[in-house]
Design a protein around this motif. Sequence first.
Motif, PDB file in Angstrom:
ATOM      1  N   PRO A 125     -52.609 -56.568 -16.449  1.00  0.00           N
ATOM      2  CA  PRO A 125     -52.952 -57.639 -17.347  1.00  0.00           C
ATOM      3  C   PRO A 125     -54.721 -57.535 -17.416  1.00  0.00           C
ATOM      4  CG  PRO A 125     -51.512 -58.151 -15.928  1.00  0.00           C
ATOM      5  CD  PRO A 125     -51.672 -56.811 -15.554  1.00  0.00           C
ATOM      6  N   THR A 126     -55.003 -58.336 -18.207  1.00  0.00           N
ATOM      7  CA  THR A 126     -56.633 -58.480 -18.428  1.00  0.00           C
ATOM      8  C   THR A 126     -57.562 -58.646 -17.088  1.00  0.00           C
ATOM      9  OG1 THR A 126     -56.159 -59.415 -20.646  1.00  0.00           O
ATOM     10  CG2 THR A 126     -58.536 -59.510 -19.711  1.00  0.00           C
ATOM     11  N   GLU A 127     -56.947 -59.531 -16.276  1.00  0.00           N
ATOM     12  CA  GLU A 127     -57.560 -59.885 -15.176  1.00  0.00           C
ATOM     13  C   GLU A 127     -57.672 -58.834 -14.393  1.00  0.00           C
ATOM     14  OE1 GLU A 127     -59.356 -62.626 -14.407  1.00  0.00           O
ATOM     15  OE2 GLU A 127     -59.090 -63.424 -16.238  1.00  0.00           O
ATOM     16  N   GLN A 128     -56.477 -58.114 -14.061  1.00  0.00           N
ATOM     17  CA  GLN A 128     -56.376 -56.926 -13.286  1.00  0.00           C
ATOM     18  C   GLN A 128     -57.184 -55.526 -13.731  1.00  0.00           C
ATOM     19  OE1 GLN A 128     -52.474 -55.664 -12.206  1.00  0.00           O
ATOM     20  NE2 GLN A 128     -51.826 -57.883 -12.066  1.00  0.00           N
ATOM     21  N   GLN A 129     -57.573 -55.628 -15.052  1.00  0.00           N
ATOM     22  CA  GLN A 129     -58.368 -54.525 -15.673  1.00  0.00           C
ATOM     23  C   GLN A 129     -59.658 -54.787 -15.316  1.00  0.00           C
ATOM     24  OE1 GLN A 129     -57.814 -54.108 -19.758  1.00  0.00           O
ATOM     25  NE2 GLN A 129     -55.447 -53.848 -19.674  1.00  0.00           N
ATOM     26  N   LYS A 130     -59.912 -56.149 -15.250  1.00  0.00           N
ATOM     27  CA  LYS A 130     -61.613 -56.642 -14.764  1.00  0.00           C
ATOM     28  C   LYS A 130     -61.757 -56.109 -13.420  1.00  0.00           C
ATOM     29  CE  LYS A 130     -62.116 -60.326 -18.113  1.00  0.00           C
ATOM     30  NZ  LYS A 130     -62.317 -61.628 -18.411  1.00  0.00           N
ATOM     31  N   VAL A 131     -60.816 -56.224 -12.706  1.00  0.00           N
ATOM     32  CA  VAL A 131     -60.712 -56.134 -10.997  1.00  0.00           C
ATOM     33  C   VAL A 131     -61.000 -54.422 -11.132  1.00  0.00           C
ATOM     34  CG1 VAL A 131     -59.571 -55.977  -8.852  1.00  0.00           C
ATOM     35  CG2 VAL A 131     -59.304 -58.254 -10.213  1.00  0.00           C
ATOM     36  N   GLU A 170     -65.336 -57.530  -0.102  1.00  0.00           N
ATOM     37  CA  GLU A 170     -66.835 -57.695  -0.413  1.00  0.00           C
ATOM     38  C   GLU A 170     -66.782 -58.631  -1.525  1.00  0.00           C
ATOM     39  OE1 GLU A 170     -69.353 -57.538   1.328  1.00  0.00           O
ATOM     40  OE2 GLU A 170     -68.688 -56.187   2.932  1.00  0.00           O
ATOM     41  N   TYR A 171     -65.944 -58.235  -2.571  1.00  0.00           N
ATOM     42  CA  TYR A 171     -65.962 -59.082  -3.943  1.00  0.00           C
ATOM     43  C   TYR A 171     -65.017 -60.358  -3.837  1.00  0.00           C
ATOM     44  CZ  TYR A 171     -68.009 -54.990  -6.052  1.00  0.00           C
ATOM     45  OH  TYR A 171     -68.843 -53.832  -6.389  1.00  0.00           O
ATOM     46  N   GLY A 172     -64.151 -60.403  -2.754  1.00  0.00           N
ATOM     47  CA  GLY A 172     -63.489 -61.594  -2.550  1.00  0.00           C
ATOM     48  C   GLY A 172     -62.055 -61.620  -3.455  1.00  0.00           C
ATOM     49  N   PHE A 173     -61.725 -60.509  -3.856  1.00  0.00           N
ATOM     50  CA  PHE A 173     -60.441 -60.400  -4.649  1.00  0.00           C
ATOM     51  C   PHE A 173     -59.342 -60.680  -3.982  1.00  0.00           C
ATOM     52  CE2 PHE A 173     -62.960 -56.924  -7.313  1.00  0.00           C
ATOM     53  CZ  PHE A 173     -63.477 -57.904  -8.010  1.00  0.00           C
ATOM     54  N   HIS A 174     -58.441 -61.320  -4.351  1.00  0.00           N
ATOM     55  CA  HIS A 174     -57.020 -61.544  -3.621  1.00  0.00           C
ATOM     56  C   HIS A 174     -55.891 -60.791  -4.539  1.00  0.00           C
ATOM     57  CE1 HIS A 174     -58.841 -64.582  -0.997  1.00  0.00           C
ATOM     58  NE2 HIS A 174     -59.564 -64.902  -2.135  1.00  0.00           N
ATOM     59  N   LEU A 175     -55.383 -59.706  -4.016  1.00  0.00           N
ATOM     60  CA  LEU A 175     -54.541 -58.958  -4.961  1.00  0.00           C
ATOM     61  C   LEU A 175     -53.264 -58.773  -4.123  1.00  0.00           C
ATOM     62  CD1 LEU A 175     -56.893 -55.856  -5.698  1.00  0.00           C
ATOM     63  CD2 LEU A 175     -56.265 -57.979  -7.254  1.00  0.00           C
ATOM     64  N   THR A 176     -51.940 -59.137  -4.884  1.00  0.00           N
ATOM     65  CA  THR A 176     -50.766 -58.954  -4.043  1.00  0.00           C
ATOM     66  C   THR A 176     -50.387 -57.231  -3.775  1.00  0.00           C
ATOM     67  OG1 THR A 176     -49.750 -58.546  -6.059  1.00  0.00           O
ATOM     68  CG2 THR A 176     -49.805 -60.533  -5.281  1.00  0.00           C
ATOM     69  N   THR A 177     -49.690 -56.893  -2.740  1.00  0.00           N
ATOM     70  CA  THR A 177     -49.301 -55.394  -2.683  1.00  0.00           C
ATOM     71  C   THR A 177     -49.325 -54.566  -3.966  1.00  0.00           C
ATOM     72  OG1 THR A 177     -48.512 -55.945  -0.397  1.00  0.00           O
ATOM     73  CG2 THR A 177     -48.179 -53.722  -1.187  1.00  0.00           C
ATOM     74  N   THR A 178     -48.517 -55.159  -4.769  1.00  0.00           N
ATOM     75  CA  THR A 178     -47.995 -54.516  -6.015  1.00  0.00           C
ATOM     76  C   THR A 178     -49.256 -54.502  -6.811  1.00  0.00           C
ATOM     77  OG1 THR A 178     -45.849 -55.392  -6.046  1.00  0.00           O
ATOM     78  CG2 THR A 178     -46.628 -54.654  -8.208  1.00  0.00           C
ATOM     79  N   GLU A 179     -50.147 -55.219  -7.050  1.00  0.00           N
ATOM     80  CA  GLU A 179     -51.498 -55.213  -7.847  1.00  0.00           C
ATOM     81  C   GLU A 179     -52.156 -54.038  -7.271  1.00  0.00           C
ATOM     82  OE1 GLU A 179     -51.347 -59.635  -9.433  1.00  0.00           O
ATOM     83  OE2 GLU A 179     -52.746 -59.192  -7.595  1.00  0.00           O
ATOM     84  N   TYR A 180     -52.349 -54.097  -6.015  1.00  0.00           N
ATOM     85  CA  TYR A 180     -53.210 -53.094  -5.299  1.00  0.00           C
ATOM     86  C   TYR A 180     -52.801 -51.921  -5.395  1.00  0.00           C
ATOM     87  CZ  TYR A 180     -54.970 -50.349  -1.420  1.00  0.00           C
ATOM     88  OH  TYR A 180     -55.576 -49.290  -0.771  1.00  0.00           O
ATOM     89  N   PHE A 181     -51.403 -51.596  -5.520  1.00  0.00           N
ATOM     90  CA  PHE A 181     -50.930 -50.187  -5.761  1.00  0.00           C
ATOM     91  C   PHE A 181     -51.027 -49.948  -7.107  1.00  0.00           C
ATOM     92  CE2 PHE A 181     -47.739 -50.500  -2.165  1.00  0.00           C
ATOM     93  CZ  PHE A 181     -48.526 -49.765  -1.256  1.00  0.00           C
ATOM     94  N   LYS A 182     -50.930 -50.735  -8.105  1.00  0.00           N
ATOM     95  CA  LYS A 182     -51.255 -50.479  -9.468  1.00  0.00           C
ATOM     96  C   LYS A 182     -52.750 -49.871  -9.577  1.00  0.00           C
ATOM     97  CE  LYS A 182     -48.076 -53.331 -11.870  1.00  0.00           C
ATOM     98  NZ  LYS A 182     -48.040 -54.694 -12.843  1.00  0.00           N
ATOM     99  N   ILE A 183     -53.683 -50.709  -9.045  1.00  0.00           N
ATOM    100  CA  ILE A 183     -55.083 -50.243  -9.056  1.00  0.00           C
ATOM    101  C   ILE A 183     -55.462 -49.143  -8.449  1.00  0.00           C
ATOM    102  CG2 ILE A 183     -57.440 -51.025  -8.385  1.00  0.00           C
ATOM    103  CD1 ILE A 183     -56.629 -53.893  -8.939  1.00  0.00           C
ATOM    104  N   MET A 184     -54.850 -48.899  -7.199  1.00  0.00           N
ATOM    105  CA  MET A 184     -55.050 -47.644  -6.399  1.00  0.00           C
ATOM    106  C   MET A 184     -54.515 -46.284  -7.397  1.00  0.00           C
ATOM    107  SD  MET A 184     -56.983 -47.518  -3.858  1.00  0.00           S
ATOM    108  CE  MET A 184     -56.508 -45.810  -3.676  1.00  0.00           C
TER     109      MET A 184
END
Length: 575
Positions: A125-131, A170-184
């Motif tokens: 989603p747009t927010e995760q793309q920004k992250v 450092e940036y103070g992001f709050h990600l679920t495990t699923t969101e973190y894996f997608k970004i990784m």
Amino acid sequence: MTKGVLEQIKNMRGFLYRKLNKKNTKEFKRHPGANISNKSRAGQLLELKKRGELGHKPHKIKLVKKVHLKYPRFRFRPPKKFVLFSKEAPKSMRYPLINPYAYARILWDPVREERVYYVIEPELPTEQQKVLEKIREGLIQVIDVNLSEVRSPDKLMSYLEKEVQMLIDEYGFHLTTTEYFKIMYYIYRDFVGLNRIEPLLHDPYIEDLGCDGLHVPIYIVHKKFGSIKTNVIYDDAEELREFVIKLAERCNRYISYAEPLLDGSLPDGTRVQASLATDVTTRGPTFSIRKFKETPFTPIDIINLGTASAEMMAYLWFAVESGVNILICGGVSTGKTSFLNAISLFMPEEAKIISIEDTRELALPHENWIPGVSRLGFGGDETGEVSMFDLLKESFRQNPDYLIVGEIRGKEAYVMFQGMASGHPSLSTMHAGSVDAVIKRLETKPINLSPGLIETLDLVIIIAHAREKGKSARRIKEIDEIRMIDQDTGKVRYTRSFVWIASDDNYEYRGNSWILHKISTEKGIPMNKIQNEIARRKRFLEWLRNKSFSDWREIVRYIRLYRKRPEQVLEMMEK
């Protein structure tokens, strides 16, 4: 951090490391580090660089400190090998590439009446793309120091994962495990892998892939479906240009507007050809990648694929073992090198082998093997260049039992044929479609060999695509035995020992082999004994084929066992 880990990060200077996003890049040029807090790890590094406290010894920087990982380790599973056995291909199919993140889906397009290969990746989603963009920016600032290349992807991922989690805190992001894996996944794909095409490189059924320029889908060569287009398209000229530069850097080569052509190989042996300047390839930068097969084709694989018969492979086994000089010929991408590798497995275990290639493709299990690879010069001239001709000349001082040349196309052919005349059994490949075409290429420039020297060649194997038998089917069209070459006319006299019968997709042995009679005379072995031995080896290869070994080294072990203790192997076959 080991030295190897430090060395790969330096190599990460493709488009993601210098220009991930035009907008963000321009912003960084105007205000370097503007989006990164001085309290963050990236910001602190930038401050140190400004004050000159980092100096010129980046290896002493403590890049990774002990941190508590708040997320599970990022892992993915390699795709399971499965057989696409259906004679009639299904209209659609789906299988994993980078499991569980990226998948391949092959669909039938009823309008164009063709198949299309879709790469399915995690949607953000747009927010995760920004992250993701923010983390990318932070990583660029952290790792953009004078580091050397990291060869181990696992160590590199471990390093990146710690840095990513540090930036998330450092940036103070709050990600679920699923969101973190997608970004990784995207961090892995773009920093460790080769960006958009990384999933395609994980498909075990893709042999080649290529980009023909801007606004053109990437096409692949699929083992089951042949050439099909994908949904991966480059629409940004700068993005494609930067990716081609990244390819060159991964190949440890240089490409620029002045030298716009690239020919190299990735660290795993995958071959890469690319162009950069639009006045050379008018559609824009291009690249073509031929994937490297880590596990080579064995003689049993060749038989199973229908490329050759068991009798033919038994004949070639005896020929290779007897020191026959062989030239494998065919068109582009007909499997010449794969077949060369397969019959090279018949060489005795203790034999000293020297191979010479432009790019490393051969994979042999022999310990007494020197794999030689040519290299380009430094600084755009011939300084430091080591050509195949140079390697070939030096190889004869090492007294090899077998010499393998990846491909002959120039003056190196003269040295190889001199070696044949000196009694060094040699095997090589050449682009040609018939025996007459082979002789013409050898007799004319740039090779320009004399007929007397060409007579040292014993066997010519012609291999070709047989698309009527399958999209990726290859067949040995014929095996020709060179008897003599007329010194006046240059015409070749040869015997055709094996021929492919296309109508029933079978192979016919013509009998009365010139080479076998020559071996019989030179070695004092009765002809009937040679024929019995080839028949016995044919039965042995058929027995191995029925055993269905999963590891190619097991097949090599049995071949070596047969050579040492044939009677014991025959007893095993009877039991």
